[in-house]
Write a protein that holds these residues in place. Structure first.
Motif, PDB file in Angstrom:
ATOM      1  N   GLY A   9       1.079  -0.783   0.114  1.00 50.78           N
ATOM      2  CA  GLY A   9       0.295   0.197   0.178  1.00 50.78           C
ATOM      3  C   GLY A   9       0.999   1.622  -0.588  1.00 50.78           C
ATOM      4  O   GLY A   9       2.294   1.129  -0.552  1.00 50.78           O
ATOM      5  N   LEU A  10      -0.484   2.383   0.321  1.00 53.93           N
ATOM      6  CA  LEU A  10       0.547   3.586   0.465  1.00 53.93           C
ATOM      7  C   LEU A  10       0.553   3.841   1.563  1.00 53.93           C
ATOM      8  O   LEU A  10       0.727   4.049   2.096  1.00 53.93           O
ATOM      9  N   VAL A  11       2.207   4.456   2.301  1.00 47.10           N
ATOM     10  CA  VAL A  11       2.999   4.369   3.644  1.00 47.10           C
ATOM     11  C   VAL A  11       3.429   5.838   3.686  1.00 47.10           C
ATOM     12  O   VAL A  11       4.123   6.275   3.081  1.00 47.10           O
ATOM     13  N   GLN A  12       3.235   6.857   4.557  1.00 43.54           N
ATOM     14  CA  GLN A  12       4.541   8.073   4.948  1.00 43.54           C
ATOM     15  C   GLN A  12       4.606   8.096   5.401  1.00 43.54           C
ATOM     16  O   GLN A  12       5.296   6.619   6.087  1.00 43.54           O
ATOM     17  N   ALA A  13       6.353   7.978   5.041  1.00 44.69           N
ATOM     18  CA  ALA A  13       7.556   8.280   5.742  1.00 44.69           C
ATOM     19  C   ALA A  13       7.926   7.744   6.797  1.00 44.69           C
ATOM     20  O   ALA A  13       6.998   8.567   7.591  1.00 44.69           O
ATOM     21  N   GLY A  14       8.391   7.109   7.909  1.00 41.32           N
ATOM     22  CA  GLY A  14       7.948   6.381   9.118  1.00 41.32           C
ATOM     23  C   GLY A  14       7.391   5.590   9.215  1.00 41.32           C
ATOM     24  O   GLY A  14       6.952   5.451  10.755  1.00 41.32           O
ATOM     25  N   GLY A  15       5.763   5.591   8.588  1.00 38.30           N
ATOM     26  CA  GLY A  15       5.340   4.479   9.019  1.00 38.30           C
ATOM     27  C   GLY A  15       5.778   3.172   9.068  1.00 38.30           C
ATOM     28  O   GLY A  15       6.828   2.372   8.745  1.00 38.30           O
ATOM     29  N   SER A  16       4.414   1.813   8.569  1.00 38.38           N
ATOM     30  CA  SER A  16       4.345   0.774   8.753  1.00 38.38           C
ATOM     31  C   SER A  16       3.530   0.170   8.197  1.00 38.38           C
ATOM     32  O   SER A  16       2.601   0.548   7.650  1.00 38.38           O
ATOM     33  N   LEU A  17       4.069  -1.177   7.711  1.00 34.00           N
ATOM     34  CA  LEU A  17       3.267  -1.731   6.521  1.00 34.00           C
ATOM     35  C   LEU A  17       3.539  -3.538   7.075  1.00 34.00           C
ATOM     36  O   LEU A  17       4.859  -4.082   7.245  1.00 34.00           O
ATOM     37  N   ARG A  18       2.723  -4.682   6.707  1.00 36.27           N
ATOM     38  CA  ARG A  18       2.856  -5.983   6.930  1.00 36.27           C
ATOM     39  C   ARG A  18       2.447  -6.773   5.559  1.00 36.27           C
ATOM     40  O   ARG A  18       1.309  -6.372   5.849  1.00 36.27           O
ATOM     41  N   LEU A  19       3.972  -7.580   5.320  1.00 40.59           N
ATOM     42  CA  LEU A  19       2.953  -8.023   4.159  1.00 40.59           C
ATOM     43  C   LEU A  19       2.705  -9.368   4.633  1.00 40.59           C
ATOM     44  O   LEU A  19       3.358  -9.576   5.608  1.00 40.59           O
ATOM     45  N   SER A  20       2.356 -10.108   3.640  1.00 42.41           N
ATOM     46  CA  SER A  20       1.556 -11.847   4.096  1.00 42.41           C
ATOM     47  C   SER A  20       2.267 -12.373   3.176  1.00 42.41           C
ATOM     48  O   SER A  20       1.821 -11.729   2.014  1.00 42.41           O
ATOM     49  N   CYS A  21       2.446 -13.675   2.817  1.00 44.54           N
ATOM     50  CA  CYS A  21       2.677 -14.595   1.463  1.00 44.54           C
ATOM     51  C   CYS A  21       2.225 -15.687   2.155  1.00 44.54           C
ATOM     52  O   CYS A  21       3.014 -16.711   3.559  1.00 44.54           O
ATOM     53  N   ALA A  22       1.100 -16.345   1.852  1.00 45.61           N
ATOM     54  CA  ALA A  22       0.238 -17.521   2.388  1.00 45.61           C
ATOM     55  C   ALA A  22       0.122 -18.184   1.090  1.00 45.61           C
ATOM     56  O   ALA A  22       1.258 -17.936  -0.334  1.00 45.61           O
ATOM     57  N   ALA A  23       0.720 -19.493   1.588  1.00 45.06           N
ATOM     58  CA  ALA A  23       1.224 -20.919   0.457  1.00 45.06           C
ATOM     59  C   ALA A  23       0.967 -21.689   0.977  1.00 45.06           C
ATOM     60  O   ALA A  23      -0.177 -22.333   1.613  1.00 45.06           O
ATOM     61  N   SER A  24       0.418 -22.505  -0.212  1.00 48.74           N
ATOM     62  CA  SER A  24      -0.114 -24.328  -0.235  1.00 48.74           C
ATOM     63  C   SER A  24       0.561 -25.367  -1.271  1.00 48.74           C
ATOM     64  O   SER A  24       1.489 -24.826  -1.406  1.00 48.74           O
ATOM     65  N   GLY A  25       0.832 -25.919  -1.313  1.00 50.97           N
ATOM     66  CA  GLY A  25       0.994 -27.075  -1.659  1.00 50.97           C
ATOM     67  C   GLY A  25       1.856 -28.068  -0.846  1.00 50.97           C
ATOM     68  O   GLY A  25       2.568 -27.535   0.209  1.00 50.97           O
ATOM     69  N   ARG A  26       1.826 -29.261  -0.913  1.00 55.30           N
ATOM     70  CA  ARG A  26       3.002 -30.134   0.142  1.00 55.30           C
ATOM     71  C   ARG A  26       3.944 -29.824   0.524  1.00 55.30           C
ATOM     72  O   ARG A  26       4.462 -30.295   1.015  1.00 55.30           O
ATOM     73  N   ALA A  27       4.962 -29.775  -0.821  1.00 54.60           N
ATOM     74  CA  ALA A  27       6.492 -29.323  -0.703  1.00 54.60           C
ATOM     75  C   ALA A  27       6.427 -27.889   0.246  1.00 54.60           C
ATOM     76  O   ALA A  27       7.853 -28.095   0.955  1.00 54.60           O
ATOM     77  N   PHE A  28       6.098 -27.162   1.000  1.00 52.55           N
ATOM     78  CA  PHE A  28       6.532 -26.406   1.640  1.00 52.55           C
ATOM     79  C   PHE A  28       7.391 -25.993   2.349  1.00 52.55           C
ATOM     80  O   PHE A  28       7.731 -24.864   2.283  1.00 52.55           O
ATOM     81  N   SER A  29       7.081 -27.386   3.374  1.00 49.67           N
ATOM     82  CA  SER A  29       7.620 -27.120   4.111  1.00 49.67           C
ATOM     83  C   SER A  29       8.944 -28.060   3.818  1.00 49.67           C
ATOM     84  O   SER A  29      10.143 -27.846   4.557  1.00 49.67           O
ATOM     85  N   SER A  30       9.345 -27.663   2.205  1.00 48.38           N
ATOM     86  CA  SER A  30      10.799 -28.534   2.223  1.00 48.38           C
ATOM     87  C   SER A  30      11.892 -26.922   1.574  1.00 48.38           C
ATOM     88  O   SER A  30      12.875 -26.965   1.463  1.00 48.38           O
TER      89      SER A  30
END
Length: 124
Positions: A9-30
């Motif tokens: 997103g758009l944020v001012q300098a000094g601000g915060s953001l949290r990105l997420s990465c959702a994974a699927s697939g049985r090999a993910f733990s490798s």
């Protein structure tokens, strides 16, 4: 392995953001999971990574002390908490799966799977 990145997103300098990465697939733990970013006219660069084995984390010098990568194995999701954002953090952020259960590469070419990218814009 399929990866879905979100949270930009758009944020001012000094601000915060949290990105997420959702994974699927049985090999993910490798695989380790990492965040990369690419700003206009610049090469893609490693930002942070976390292994599957014990959750060890790795950061680029430019984000150490400001960004935190974490995981929620129950949700198969990895997060990138970004604090004290600077205009130079503006980029498209990608999550990627690669390496191995214990090894977190810092080269993009060592990653096999990529999410679609999420735009982070930091205004001054």
């Amino acid at each position: 392995v399929q990866l879905q990145a979100s949270g930009g997103g758009l944020v001012q300098a000094g601000g915060s953001l949290r990105l997420s990465c959702a994974a699927s697939g049985r090999a993910f733990s490798s695989y380790a999971i990492a965040w990369f970013r690419q700003a206009p006219g610049k090469e893609r660069e490693f930002v942070a990574g976390i292994n599957w084995g014990d959750g060890s984390t790795y950061y680029a010098d430019s984000v150490k002390g400001r960004f935190t990568i974490s995981r929620d194995n129950a949700k198969n999701t990895r997060y990138l908490q970004m604090n004290s954002l600077k205009p130079e953090d503006t980029a498209v952020y990608y999550c990627a799966a690669g390496g191995s259960r214990w090894y977190v590469p810092t080269r993009g070419g060592d990653y096999d799977y990529w999410g679609q990218g999420t735009q982070v814009t930091v205004s001054s």
